[in-house]
Write an enzyme that holds these catalytic residues in place. Structure first.
Site, PDB file in Angstrom:
ATOM      1  N   CYS A  78       0.833  -1.216   0.000  1.00  0.00           N
ATOM      2  CA  CYS A  78       0.000   0.000   0.000  1.00  0.00           C
ATOM      3  C   CYS A  78       0.865   1.264   0.000  1.00  0.00           C
ATOM      4  O   CYS A  78       1.435   1.600  -1.034  1.00  0.00           O
ATOM      5  CB  CYS A  78      -0.967  -0.067   1.164  1.00  0.00           C
ATOM      6  SG  CYS A  78      -2.436   0.895   0.841  1.00  0.00           S
ATOM      7  N   HIS A 170      -3.291  -5.462   1.587  1.00  0.00           N
ATOM      8  CA  HIS A 170      -2.662  -5.645   2.909  1.00  0.00           C
ATOM      9  C   HIS A 170      -2.599  -7.120   3.312  1.00  0.00           C
ATOM     10  O   HIS A 170      -3.457  -7.576   4.069  1.00  0.00           O
ATOM     11  CB  HIS A 170      -3.464  -4.876   3.965  1.00  0.00           C
ATOM     12  CG  HIS A 170      -3.301  -3.406   3.875  1.00  0.00           C
ATOM     13  ND1 HIS A 170      -2.314  -2.720   4.541  1.00  0.00           N
ATOM     14  CD2 HIS A 170      -3.984  -2.487   3.163  1.00  0.00           C
ATOM     15  CE1 HIS A 170      -2.407  -1.436   4.264  1.00  0.00           C
ATOM     16  NE2 HIS A 170      -3.414  -1.263   3.424  1.00  0.00           N
ATOM     17  N   GLU A 172      -0.806  -8.454   5.436  1.00  0.00           N
ATOM     18  CA  GLU A 172      -0.568  -8.598   6.883  1.00  0.00           C
ATOM     19  C   GLU A 172      -1.883  -8.570   7.668  1.00  0.00           C
ATOM     20  O   GLU A 172      -1.895  -8.875   8.849  1.00  0.00           O
ATOM     21  CB  GLU A 172       0.399  -7.508   7.375  1.00  0.00           C
ATOM     22  CG  GLU A 172      -0.172  -6.098   7.554  1.00  0.00           C
ATOM     23  CD  GLU A 172      -0.414  -5.351   6.229  1.00  0.00           C
ATOM     24  OE1 GLU A 172      -0.247  -5.954   5.152  1.00  0.00           O
ATOM     25  OE2 GLU A 172      -0.803  -4.174   6.286  1.00  0.00           O
TER      26      GLU A 172
HETATM   27  N1  GLN Z   1      -3.813   6.190   0.889  1.00  0.00           N
HETATM   28  C1  GLN Z   1      -2.599   5.960   1.588  1.00  0.00           C
HETATM   29  C2  GLN Z   1      -1.431   6.749   1.015  1.00  0.00           C
HETATM   30  O1  GLN Z   1      -1.555   7.452   0.071  1.00  0.00           O
HETATM   31  C3  GLN Z   1      -2.230   4.494   1.588  1.00  0.00           C
HETATM   32  C4  GLN Z   1      -3.181   3.737   2.440  1.00  0.00           C
HETATM   33  C5  GLN Z   1      -2.608   2.520   3.088  1.00  0.00           C
HETATM   34  O2  GLN Z   1      -1.394   2.323   3.173  1.00  0.00           O
HETATM   35  N2  GLN Z   1      -3.494   1.720   3.624  1.00  0.00           N
HETATM   36  O3  GLN Z   1      -0.370   6.648   1.562  1.00  0.00           O
END
Ligand code: GLN
Length: 190
Positions: A78, A170, A172
């Site tokens: 992410c 994710h 994890e």
């Molecule tokens: N939207 C977040 C960002 O731009 C990422 C979200 C996340 O890591 N769950 O960093």
């Protein structure tokens, strides 16, 4: 084997628990010296603008990108996927810039801020993988050399290039160890 987890912010504990389940030692990475002796590094989810600023404040931005360029296996989830990317649409925020990708942040819109779905990911085996997305980015463009492991409706959600692995979701936050296992087996030396 010992895996570092960037511990400035975000889902650090969840990654640590996953690695402990797989019998792997972990190190929280908070300063450049913590990179010594690790066999791989995980960049957790969080908020990428904040994490970029913290990387600068903790003098970690250049040491991390240098370690990546020298071959340290890095797995970004992410926010981690955003930090790994060379290009981020409409943003000049700090990043490591190691993968030849372009990402779109918060790309699924308000109504789908977070969602879960079972996806086929052949690299992980026949069983579909339960993906969890939270204000997720996606890769909108990938240069040659980037191998796509999962895409959905033209959005690249899981990809690898050289010693880098990036997931928009994710792993994890699930019970399924296959993505971490994939990183350990195919990227990190034992
Ligand atoms: N939207 C977040 C960002 O731009 C990422 C979200 C996340 O890591 N769950 O960093």
């Amino acid at each position: 084997m010992r895996i570092g987890i960037l511990a400035l912010q975000g889902a650090v504990r969840e990654h640590r628990n996953m690695l402990l389940r797989l019998g792997v030692e972990t190190t929280d990475v908070l300063n450049p010296g913590d990179l010594n002796g690790i066999d791989g590094l995980i960049l957790p989810g969080g908020e990428s603008t904040t994490m970029g600023k913290l990387l600068v404040r903790y003098d970690l931005l250049n040491p991390l990108s240098e370690a990546g360029r020298k071959g340290l296996p890095i797995f970004g989830t992410c926010t981690g996927l955003i930090l790994l990317s060379k290009h981020i649409n409409n943003s000049d925020q700090q990043r490591l810039g190691l993968m030849d990708t372009c990402v779109e942040r918060n790309a699924f819109g308000r109504q789908a801020d977070s969602f879960e779905a079972d996806m086929p990911i052949p690299a992980l085996g026949d069983e579909p993988y339960h993906t969890v997305f939270i204000r997720a980015p996606y890769i909108c463009r990938a240069e040659q050399g980037v191998e796509v492991l999962l895409s959905y409706e033209g959005k690249i959600l899981f990809a690898r290039q050289d010693n880098f692995l990036a997931a928009a979701f994710h792993p994890e936050l699930t019970d399924d160890v296959r993505v971490h296992q994939y990183f350990l087996s195919y990227f990190c030396r034992s």
